[in-house]
Write an enzyme that holds these catalytic residues in place. Sequence first.
Site, PDB file in Angstrom:
ATOM      1  N   GLY A 114      15.442  26.603  37.507  1.00 42.98           N
ATOM      2  CA  GLY A 114      13.976  26.385  38.633  1.00 42.98           C
ATOM      3  C   GLY A 114      14.381  25.481  39.557  1.00 42.98           C
TER       4      GLY A 114
ATOM      5  N   ALA B  16      17.961  17.347  41.919  1.00 48.10           N
ATOM      6  CA  ALA B  16      18.354  16.013  40.942  1.00 48.10           C
ATOM      7  C   ALA B  16      17.677  15.003  41.891  1.00 48.10           C
ATOM      8  CB  ALA B  16      19.704  15.974  41.075  1.00 48.10           C
TER       9      ALA B  16
ATOM     10  N   LYS C 295      20.664  32.803  44.201  1.00 46.98           N
ATOM     11  CA  LYS C 295      19.691  32.083  45.355  1.00 46.98           C
ATOM     12  C   LYS C 295      20.685  31.075  45.977  1.00 46.98           C
ATOM     13  CE  LYS C 295      19.587  27.816  43.090  1.00 46.98           C
ATOM     14  NZ  LYS C 295      19.881  26.715  43.428  1.00 46.98           N
TER      15      LYS C 295
ATOM     16  N   ARG D 263      23.148  21.419  48.717  1.00 51.11           N
ATOM     17  CA  ARG D 263      24.533  21.360  49.187  1.00 51.11           C
ATOM     18  C   ARG D 263      25.007  22.842  49.896  1.00 51.11           C
ATOM     19  NH1 ARG D 263      24.815  18.756  44.400  1.00 51.11           N
ATOM     20  NH2 ARG D 263      25.470  20.370  43.280  1.00 51.11           N
TER      21      ARG D 263
END
Length: 332
Positions: free
Chosen positions: A133, A137, A188, A252
């Site tokens: 989901g 982090a 995604k 990233r």
Amino acid sequence: MAKITILGSGGFGMSLAVMLNRIGHKVTVWSAFQKELDNIKADGEHKSKLPGVKIPESIELNADISCVTGSDIVLLGIPSPYVRDVVRKASPFITEEMVVVNTSKGLENGTHKLISDVIREEVKKSPIVILSGPSHAEEVALGIPTTVVAASEDMEAAAYIQDTMSSNVFRIYINSDVVGCEIGGALKNIIAVCAGICDGLNYGDNTKAALMTRGITEIGRLGVALGASASTFAGLTGIGDLIVTCTSMHSRNRRAGILIGQGVSPEEAVKLVGTVEGYNCCKVALELANKVGVSMPITEQLNNVLFNKGNVKEALGKLMSRPKKCETEEII
């Protein structure tokens, strides 16, 4: 209090360690890199992944994978290309009473398998739960409200993870659609690289909105062909994860895409940013789509840019000039 061992000392693994420690669980983090663990101990933080986030001394850091022994939960926080090898090493210490939780997002190169299937081949009897989901982090570690999904074929195991890992800032829903949750989480990242490329080209909000909308369409198309529920892609592991990854500088994948859009080679962009799961997943996803006969034009064009030296503006031109269609003829 549960005994939880996290395999992987990257950003997400450490963020979950901090969060789970905060709510009272006994947490051990394993890494194959002793020097990285030594640096975390010395600095009191993970400077390269979670700068400014205090890593409590009560979190055990261990480079011996036998530390898995006696755990209630074994949580995988490692990049998808390394999951099989790490789980294989840990498997002698994993018993069927333990719940294995995977947070890695991707498909296995060569086999096109979901990460849950890879884990199942190495760990025969333990329940497997996918945790996925919209969850950067950096924000999880800081206690910023976050909502994710625990997906499993074993709904008792999913409910156990929901009960054990939930807090007042970390809400977990459960779902039995493992395929849909994994496909959404993995693919995604491909669309997020594309979103970054659009940003690097200084294209606007219109372009990114179109990209995300058509992106979730082709993600859902592949997922449904593999047996997923179409409704999953309207949820947290579908459009929710897509939104956060396409729009945030924590991503990233997006950051690598920005560099590519600015003219940096894909290889150099990945080297500069670090782990870019969309780069790793793109070719595998396209191979899987071709295998099952599903059209994924955005993934196809990104694959050409990443691996065939394709021009990013030409790729967008090809997408914009595809045959005219009715939007509703491809309902997910």
